[in-house]
Scaffold this motif. Structure first.
Motif, mmCIF file in Angstrom:
data_model
loop_
_atom_site.group_PDB
_atom_site.id
_atom_site.type_symbol
_atom_site.label_atom_id
_atom_site.label_comp_id
_atom_site.label_asym_id
_atom_site.label_seq_id
_atom_site.Cartn_x
_atom_site.Cartn_y
_atom_site.Cartn_z
ATOM 1 N N ARG A 1 0.820 -1.141 0.106
ATOM 2 C CA ARG A 1 0.130 -0.187 0.061
ATOM 3 C C ARG A 1 0.973 1.388 -0.166
ATOM 4 N NH1 ARG A 1 -1.368 -4.163 2.661
ATOM 5 N NH2 ARG A 1 -3.619 -5.019 2.547
ATOM 6 N N SER A 2 1.796 1.312 -0.734
ATOM 7 C CA SER A 2 3.033 2.243 -0.695
ATOM 8 C C SER A 2 2.491 3.664 -1.335
ATOM 9 C CB SER A 2 4.116 1.872 -1.541
ATOM 10 O OG SER A 2 3.781 1.621 -2.804
ATOM 11 N N MET A 3 1.690 3.471 -2.044
ATOM 12 C CA MET A 3 0.967 4.994 -2.689
ATOM 13 C C MET A 3 0.279 5.514 -1.520
ATOM 14 S SD MET A 3 -1.448 5.922 -5.787
ATOM 15 C CE MET A 3 -0.652 4.817 -7.042
ATOM 16 N N SER A 4 -0.737 4.819 -0.674
ATOM 17 C CA SER A 4 -1.290 5.621 0.442
ATOM 18 C C SER A 4 -0.553 5.824 1.480
ATOM 19 C CB SER A 4 -2.334 4.252 1.023
ATOM 20 O OG SER A 4 -3.317 3.852 -0.015
ATOM 21 N N GLY A 5 0.695 5.012 1.575
ATOM 22 C CA GLY A 5 1.576 5.181 2.630
ATOM 23 C C GLY A 5 2.182 6.613 2.224
ATOM 24 N N TYR A 6 2.622 6.908 1.055
ATOM 25 C CA TYR A 6 3.131 8.051 0.709
ATOM 26 C C TYR A 6 2.388 9.398 0.774
ATOM 27 C CZ TYR A 6 5.386 11.051 -2.956
ATOM 28 O OH TYR A 6 5.862 12.189 -3.795
ATOM 29 N N LEU A 7 1.234 8.971 0.490
ATOM 30 C CA LEU A 7 0.400 10.139 0.513
ATOM 31 C C LEU A 7 -0.206 10.434 1.843
ATOM 32 C CD1 LEU A 7 -2.302 9.338 -2.509
ATOM 33 C CD2 LEU A 7 -0.144 11.016 -2.639
ATOM 34 N N PHE A 8 -0.262 9.527 2.808
ATOM 35 C CA PHE A 8 -0.500 9.771 4.264
ATOM 36 C C PHE A 8 0.731 10.457 4.723
ATOM 37 C CE2 PHE A 8 0.605 8.129 8.472
ATOM 38 C CZ PHE A 8 -0.577 8.699 9.184
ATOM 39 N N GLN A 9 1.852 10.216 4.434
ATOM 40 C CA GLN A 9 3.094 11.042 4.795
ATOM 41 C C GLN A 9 3.080 12.632 4.514
ATOM 42 O OE1 GLN A 9 7.002 9.644 3.563
ATOM 43 N NE2 GLN A 9 6.745 7.725 4.959
ATOM 44 N N SER A 10 2.648 12.766 3.257
ATOM 45 C CA SER A 10 2.369 14.284 2.950
ATOM 46 C C SER A 10 1.297 14.952 3.656
ATOM 47 C CB SER A 10 1.958 14.402 1.580
ATOM 48 O OG SER A 10 3.245 13.896 0.597
ATOM 49 N N VAL A 11 0.251 14.183 4.139
ATOM 50 C CA VAL A 11 -0.792 14.868 4.917
ATOM 51 C C VAL A 11 -0.249 15.090 6.362
ATOM 52 C CG1 VAL A 11 -3.041 14.411 6.151
ATOM 53 C CG2 VAL A 11 -2.571 13.825 3.594
ATOM 54 N N CYS A 12 0.570 14.170 6.901
ATOM 55 C CA CYS A 12 1.159 14.501 8.050
ATOM 56 C C CYS A 12 2.049 15.732 8.309
ATOM 57 C CB CYS A 12 1.866 12.929 8.537
ATOM 58 S SG CYS A 12 0.848 11.869 8.786
ATOM 59 N N ALA B 1 -0.934 0.690 10.757
ATOM 60 C CA ALA B 1 -2.224 0.778 10.129
ATOM 61 C C ALA B 1 -2.302 -0.113 8.850
ATOM 62 C CB ALA B 1 -2.166 2.188 9.625
ATOM 63 N N THR B 2 -1.345 -0.300 8.044
ATOM 64 C CA THR B 2 -1.577 -0.928 6.825
ATOM 65 C C THR B 2 -1.447 -2.524 7.309
ATOM 66 O OG1 THR B 2 0.878 -0.816 6.568
ATOM 67 C CG2 THR B 2 -0.713 0.731 5.280
ATOM 68 N N TYR B 3 -0.664 -2.774 8.406
ATOM 69 C CA TYR B 3 -0.688 -4.075 8.674
ATOM 70 C C TYR B 3 -2.234 -4.687 9.175
ATOM 71 C CZ TYR B 3 -0.096 -8.728 11.236
ATOM 72 O OH TYR B 3 0.169 -10.030 11.592
ATOM 73 N N ALA B 4 -2.921 -3.902 9.869
ATOM 74 C CA ALA B 4 -4.139 -3.908 10.348
ATOM 75 C C ALA B 4 -5.223 -4.032 8.958
ATOM 76 C CB ALA B 4 -4.722 -2.783 11.221
ATOM 77 N N MET B 5 -5.034 -3.210 7.947
ATOM 78 C CA MET B 5 -5.583 -3.328 6.721
ATOM 79 C C MET B 5 -5.470 -4.716 6.292
ATOM 80 S SD MET B 5 -5.011 0.178 4.893
ATOM 81 C CE MET B 5 -5.424 1.926 5.607
ATOM 82 N N SER B 6 -4.379 -5.276 6.037
ATOM 83 C CA SER B 6 -3.996 -6.445 5.541
ATOM 84 C C SER B 6 -4.749 -7.659 6.330
ATOM 85 C CB SER B 6 -2.452 -6.831 5.427
ATOM 86 O OG SER B 6 -1.762 -7.037 6.769
ATOM 87 N N ARG B 7 -4.863 -7.526 7.621
ATOM 88 C CA ARG B 7 -5.328 -8.413 8.362
ATOM 89 C C ARG B 7 -6.787 -8.863 8.214
ATOM 90 N NH1 ARG B 7 -2.711 -12.201 11.196
ATOM 91 N NH2 ARG B 7 -4.307 -12.375 12.950
ATOM 92 N N ARG B 8 -7.264 -7.537 7.601
ATOM 93 C CA ARG B 8 -8.760 -7.240 7.284
ATOM 94 C C ARG B 8 -9.017 -7.637 5.847
ATOM 95 N NH1 ARG B 8 -8.526 -2.482 10.470
ATOM 96 N NH2 ARG B 8 -9.217 -2.798 12.587
ATOM 97 N N GLY B 9 -7.932 -7.793 5.061
ATOM 98 C CA GLY B 9 -8.092 -7.971 3.837
ATOM 99 C C GLY B 9 -8.460 -6.772 2.765
ATOM 100 N N ASN B 10 -8.083 -5.737 3.464
ATOM 101 C CA ASN B 10 -8.368 -4.272 2.768
ATOM 102 C C ASN B 10 -7.140 -3.515 1.963
ATOM 103 O OD1 ASN B 10 -10.961 -4.452 3.889
ATOM 104 N ND2 ASN B 10 -10.445 -3.105 5.702
ATOM 105 N N ARG B 11 -7.418 -3.175 1.043
ATOM 106 C CA ARG B 11 -6.105 -2.627 0.403
ATOM 107 C C ARG B 11 -6.323 -1.113 0.798
ATOM 108 N NH1 ARG B 11 -4.864 -5.527 -4.333
ATOM 109 N NH2 ARG B 11 -6.575 -6.881 -5.352
ATOM 110 N N GLY B 12 -5.028 -0.209 0.435
ATOM 111 C CA GLY B 12 -4.972 0.851 0.663
ATOM 112 C C GLY B 12 -5.946 2.003 0.038
ATOM 113 N N PRO B 13 -6.543 2.782 0.464
ATOM 114 C CA PRO B 13 -7.318 3.588 -0.388
ATOM 115 C C PRO B 13 -7.110 4.418 -1.366
ATOM 116 C CG PRO B 13 -6.656 4.740 1.774
ATOM 117 C CD PRO B 13 -6.201 3.469 1.859
#
Length: 394
Positions: A326-337, A372-384
């Motif tokens: 989910r690297s794109m979501s992680g990258y964009l999340f960083q910019s928000v932060c 956060a992304t590990y929790a997503m993976s446990r639920r089977g969810n992709r990054g937004p």
């Protein structure tokens, strides 16, 4: 009795979790920490390279490590992986029976949307966007490189060999500049970015509209780094790193050797341990920049060797790989932060020195995204962001 003829497959959907190779995801997830360390410092210092100009104590070490291992060395990793991903995507489409025209259409559509994502990201959050540049380079590679044969792709190895010789030439010039330094000592200073120092969000947005096009144009040249990723993906090096251990060792040694040695002199200046005049600082800055691209294949090879040695998937490995998926979501999340935590018109956090603030926030944001992304993976969810891109493309 009539025989029904099935229509040719136009294209298949996105990759499933079981199809993913560990190494690319682990590389992307881990290297987002270095991206965070670089970008948070740019925000905190409102300029590049984002280092303390008059360091003291631990600031000296932070400057040294950042200039040796991070600056101009993290983003080439993602350029390599972007090229690798282009080939993986095309291969999966072809293996599912997709027609050549359908494969090209999917790649062009995906990269077109990356340009759009990048424009929005750069306008609203951070001028130093790479998504748009990846989209432009992806379109060029789709049209000119992906369907070439192995013999053609060997050209990129020759280009990198020439580039290595050029780095040694620049290094020699830098040594001469240091030896001839006789003016007043010049500290390493930050080149200001107006959007990062703006006093309001509206002013920062206007500044980003001016800064983003120039930044994107300046980084399109990393197509040679992307091309190297294409070559590696055609060899499927990261799908089975154990079978390519000798190659990976050589690339890690040469790539990281060049990038560390090339960044070391400027790092000594940044740490306040080497004092030279402004002409020598400019020469060392250029050496650091041109040697940084070798950090791309160097870091990728290093993580490939790590994956080859793994005997089991520990929790930290799974969690970091989940971020890589989910690297794109992680990258964009960083910019928000960065915008929320560090901008002058938001929280503008400062504790201790600016260098400490930037490093601690970067580490905290990265750890948060891993969890956060590990929790997503446990639920089977992709990054937004990945979910939106897939819906637009497929």
């Amino acid at each position: 009795m009539t025989t029904q003829t099935l229509p040719a497959v136009d294209h298949r959907g996105p990759v499933t979790g079981k199809e993913r190779a560990l190494a690319p995801d682990l590389i992307r997830g881990a290297m987002l920490l270095l991206i965070g360390l670089a970008n948070s410092a740019n925000f905190a210092f409102a300029g590049q390279p984002g280092v303390e100009s008059t360091p003291h104590g631990l600031e000296r070490l932070l400057n040294f490590l950042k200039l040796t291992l991070v600056d101009a060395r993290a983003y080439p990793v993602f350029a390599v992986m972007f090229g690798y991903g282009l080939v993986q995507l095309a291969r999966r489409q072809r293996s599912a029976g997709a027609t050549p025209s359908a494969v090209r259409r999917i790649l062009l559509k995906r990269n077109g949307w990356l340009i759009a994502f990048g424009a929005v990201h750069a306008t609203l959050l951070y001028f130093g966007d790479f998504l748009g540049a990846y989209g432009i380079v992806g379109i060029i590679c789709t049209l000119l490189l992906l369907n070439r044969g192995d013999k053609f792709h060997r050209i990129v190895i020759g280009i990198w060999a020439i580039e290595a010789l050029y780095v040694f030439h620049v290094g020699f010039q830098a040594v001469v500049a240091v030896m001839n330094s006789n003016g007043p000592a010049h500290p390493l200073t930050n080149s200001p970015n107006p959007s990062l120092a703006a006093s309001s969000y509206g002013a920062s947005l206007v500044d980003r509209l001016h800064e983003y096009p120039m930044h994107t144009a300046s980084v399109i040249g990393f197509i040679m780094v992307v091309w190297l990723g294409i070559w590696a993906a055609r060899k499927q090096i990261l799908e089975n790193p154990a079978a390519h251990r000798a190659l990976l060792k050589g690339v890690a040694f040469v790539g990281l050797g060049i990038t560390i040695l090339g960044g070391l002199p400027l790092a000594l200046v940044g740490a306040g341990w080497l004092h030279v005049d402004s002409a020598a600082v400019d020469s060392l800055s250029y050496l650091s920049h041109v040697s940084g691209m070798f950090g791309g294949p160097g870091y990728v090879a290093l993580f490939g060797l790590l994956v080859a040695r793994l005997t089991r998937l520990t929790l930290p490995v799974q969690a970091i790989a989940a971020l890589g998926q989910r690297s794109m979501s992680g990258y964009l999340f960083q910019s928000v932060c960065w915008l929320v935590l560090l901008a002058p018109f938001t929280l503008d956090l400062q504790f201790g020195s600016t260098a400490y603030t930037a490093a601690l926030i970067a580490i905290g944001v990265w750890v948060t995204s891993v969890i956060a992304t590990y929790a997503m993976s446990r639920r089977g969810n992709r990054g937004p962001a990945e979910t939106l891109l897939r819906r637009l493309v497929y």
